[in-house]
Design an enzyme around this catalytic site. Structure first.
Site, PDB file in Angstrom:
ATOM      1  N   PRO A  11     -47.628  -9.295 -61.288  1.00 13.63           N
ATOM      2  CA  PRO A  11     -46.266  -9.240 -61.805  1.00 13.63           C
ATOM      3  C   PRO A  11     -45.188  -9.052 -60.535  1.00 13.63           C
ATOM      4  O   PRO A  11     -45.370  -8.385 -59.558  1.00 13.63           O
ATOM      5  CB  PRO A  11     -46.123  -8.208 -62.532  1.00 13.63           C
ATOM      6  N   ASN A  12     -44.365  -9.936 -60.578  1.00 17.96           N
ATOM      7  CA  ASN A  12     -43.091  -9.977 -59.623  1.00 17.96           C
ATOM      8  C   ASN A  12     -43.356 -10.443 -58.351  1.00 17.96           C
ATOM      9  O   ASN A  12     -42.234 -10.665 -57.594  1.00 17.96           O
ATOM     10  CB  ASN A  12     -42.525  -8.605 -59.587  1.00 17.96           C
ATOM     11  N   ARG A  19     -36.959 -10.315 -53.361  1.00 21.52           N
ATOM     12  CA  ARG A  19     -37.239  -9.006 -53.875  1.00 21.52           C
ATOM     13  C   ARG A  19     -37.351  -7.841 -52.935  1.00 21.52           C
ATOM     14  O   ARG A  19     -38.339  -7.872 -52.254  1.00 21.52           O
ATOM     15  CB  ARG A  19     -38.397  -8.970 -54.833  1.00 21.52           C
ATOM     16  N   TYR A  24     -41.154  -5.376 -48.872  1.00 22.29           N
ATOM     17  CA  TYR A  24     -42.120  -6.645 -49.185  1.00 22.29           C
ATOM     18  C   TYR A  24     -41.910  -7.644 -48.022  1.00 22.29           C
ATOM     19  O   TYR A  24     -42.803  -8.783 -47.811  1.00 22.29           O
ATOM     20  CB  TYR A  24     -41.960  -6.991 -50.586  1.00 22.29           C
ATOM     21  N   ASN A  76     -54.034  -8.754 -55.385  1.00 22.15           N
ATOM     22  CA  ASN A  76     -52.697  -7.889 -55.221  1.00 22.15           C
ATOM     23  C   ASN A  76     -52.172  -7.944 -56.797  1.00 22.15           C
ATOM     24  O   ASN A  76     -51.617  -8.556 -57.237  1.00 22.15           O
ATOM     25  CB  ASN A  76     -51.602  -8.570 -54.526  1.00 22.15           C
ATOM     26  N   ALA A  79     -47.714  -3.800 -59.558  1.00 23.09           N
ATOM     27  CA  ALA A  79     -47.515  -2.749 -60.522  1.00 23.09           C
ATOM     28  C   ALA A  79     -48.810  -2.439 -61.506  1.00 23.09           C
ATOM     29  O   ALA A  79     -49.314  -1.135 -61.557  1.00 23.09           O
ATOM     30  CB  ALA A  79     -46.426  -2.640 -61.213  1.00 23.09           C
ATOM     31  N   HIS A  82     -51.530   0.626 -60.742  1.00 23.28           N
ATOM     32  CA  HIS A  82     -51.386   1.617 -60.831  1.00 23.28           C
ATOM     33  C   HIS A  82     -51.587   2.361 -62.559  1.00 23.28           C
ATOM     34  O   HIS A  82     -51.338   3.546 -62.965  1.00 23.28           O
ATOM     35  CB  HIS A  82     -49.877   2.182 -60.323  1.00 23.28           C
ATOM     36  N   ASP A  89     -61.883  -2.217 -65.296  1.00 24.45           N
ATOM     37  CA  ASP A  89     -63.049  -2.523 -66.058  1.00 24.45           C
ATOM     38  C   ASP A  89     -63.419  -4.017 -65.942  1.00 24.45           C
ATOM     39  O   ASP A  89     -64.730  -4.062 -65.856  1.00 24.45           O
ATOM     40  CB  ASP A  89     -62.643  -2.308 -67.767  1.00 24.45           C
ATOM     41  N   GLU A 100     -58.849  -5.247 -52.336  1.00 24.40           N
ATOM     42  CA  GLU A 100     -57.561  -4.784 -52.920  1.00 24.40           C
ATOM     43  C   GLU A 100     -56.520  -5.172 -51.843  1.00 24.40           C
ATOM     44  O   GLU A 100     -56.583  -4.742 -50.777  1.00 24.40           O
ATOM     45  CB  GLU A 100     -57.094  -3.612 -53.398  1.00 24.40           C
ATOM     46  N   HIS A 102     -52.338  -5.196 -50.576  1.00 24.82           N
ATOM     47  CA  HIS A 102     -50.620  -4.813 -50.970  1.00 24.82           C
ATOM     48  C   HIS A 102     -50.005  -4.844 -49.789  1.00 24.82           C
ATOM     49  O   HIS A 102     -50.479  -4.768 -48.398  1.00 24.82           O
ATOM     50  CB  HIS A 102     -50.846  -3.107 -51.187  1.00 24.82           C
ATOM     51  N   LEU A 103     -48.844  -5.545 -49.760  1.00 27.17           N
ATOM     52  CA  LEU A 103     -47.902  -5.835 -48.691  1.00 27.17           C
ATOM     53  C   LEU A 103     -47.167  -4.519 -48.218  1.00 27.17           C
ATOM     54  O   LEU A 103     -47.311  -4.375 -46.965  1.00 27.17           O
ATOM     55  CB  LEU A 103     -46.775  -6.754 -49.179  1.00 27.17           C
ATOM     56  N   SER A 104     -47.040  -3.685 -48.900  1.00 28.96           N
ATOM     57  CA  SER A 104     -46.592  -2.367 -48.834  1.00 28.96           C
ATOM     58  C   SER A 104     -47.779  -1.446 -48.560  1.00 28.96           C
ATOM     59  O   SER A 104     -48.894  -1.767 -49.112  1.00 28.96           O
ATOM     60  CB  SER A 104     -45.437  -1.897 -49.340  1.00 28.96           C
ATOM     61  N   ARG A 109     -45.241   5.452 -50.514  1.00 28.64           N
ATOM     62  CA  ARG A 109     -44.079   5.233 -51.608  1.00 28.64           C
ATOM     63  C   ARG A 109     -44.230   6.320 -52.662  1.00 28.64           C
ATOM     64  O   ARG A 109     -44.895   7.470 -52.505  1.00 28.64           O
ATOM     65  CB  ARG A 109     -44.349   3.729 -52.093  1.00 28.64           C
ATOM     66  N   ARG A 113     -47.206   5.803 -57.402  1.00 26.71           N
ATOM     67  CA  ARG A 113     -47.937   4.505 -56.710  1.00 26.71           C
ATOM     68  C   ARG A 113     -49.134   5.088 -56.031  1.00 26.71           C
ATOM     69  O   ARG A 113     -50.076   4.198 -55.259  1.00 26.71           O
ATOM     70  CB  ARG A 113     -47.131   3.631 -55.801  1.00 26.71           C
TER      71      ARG A 113
END
Length: 144
Positions: A11-12, A19, A24, A76, A79, A82, A89, A100, A102-104, A109, A113
């Site tokens: 999402p996002n 954003r 990011y 990625n 949200a 978390h 599952d 996994e 993640h940009l950040s 943070r 998170r």
């Protein structure tokens, strides 16, 4: 098994580039897809690059990665990382290596998170490298 790596985005992430660029970066998701496509060709891989704002769609795509014999998955989950036991599952159920991304760096943070359900099922993680993290993750997938 194929030489295809599924690259799934949550999402996002469709709003990348506009954003919170201070967190990011300024690369759009389309920019990342182009960069990663070039990296995949260098590595002799194919990528199947997707984005959705819906948790269940991510679960369906993880199942699809298994049924098509993908080499690996880069995820990625944004949200959902978390919050989603459903993703954990599914990651366990597909029995494919998942990295996994993640940009950040979530560990630097907000406290909420710091828990990663995705990480509980992942074979590796790449975080805090911005858009370049996707290329690093693809290199890791190529080495599997």
């Amino acid at each position: 098994m194929t030489d295809t790596v599924f690259v799934l985005n949550g999402p996002n992430l469709n709003l990348l580039g506009t954003r919170e660029p201070e967190i990011y970066g300024s690369d759009t998701l389309a920019d990342i897809e182009v960069m990663l496509g070039e990296k995949a060709r260098e590595l002799g891989l194919e990528i199947d690059f997707r984005q959705t704002n819906h948790e269940g769609v991510l679960v369906d795509w993880l199942h699809e990665a298994r049924s098509t014999g993908a080499k690996a998955v880069l995820l990625n989950a944004a949200a959902y990382t978390h919050t989603s036991i459903a993703l954990l599952d599914a990651i366990k159920a597909i029995e494919l290596p998942l990295i996994e991304v993640h940009l950040s760096d979530p560990a630097t943070r907000e406290a909420f998170r710091h828990i990663s359900y995705v990480g509980m099922g992942a074979v590796d993680e790449v975080k805090g490298l911005g858009a370049r993290g996707y290329a690093v993750a693809l290199e890791k997938a190529a080495a599997l």
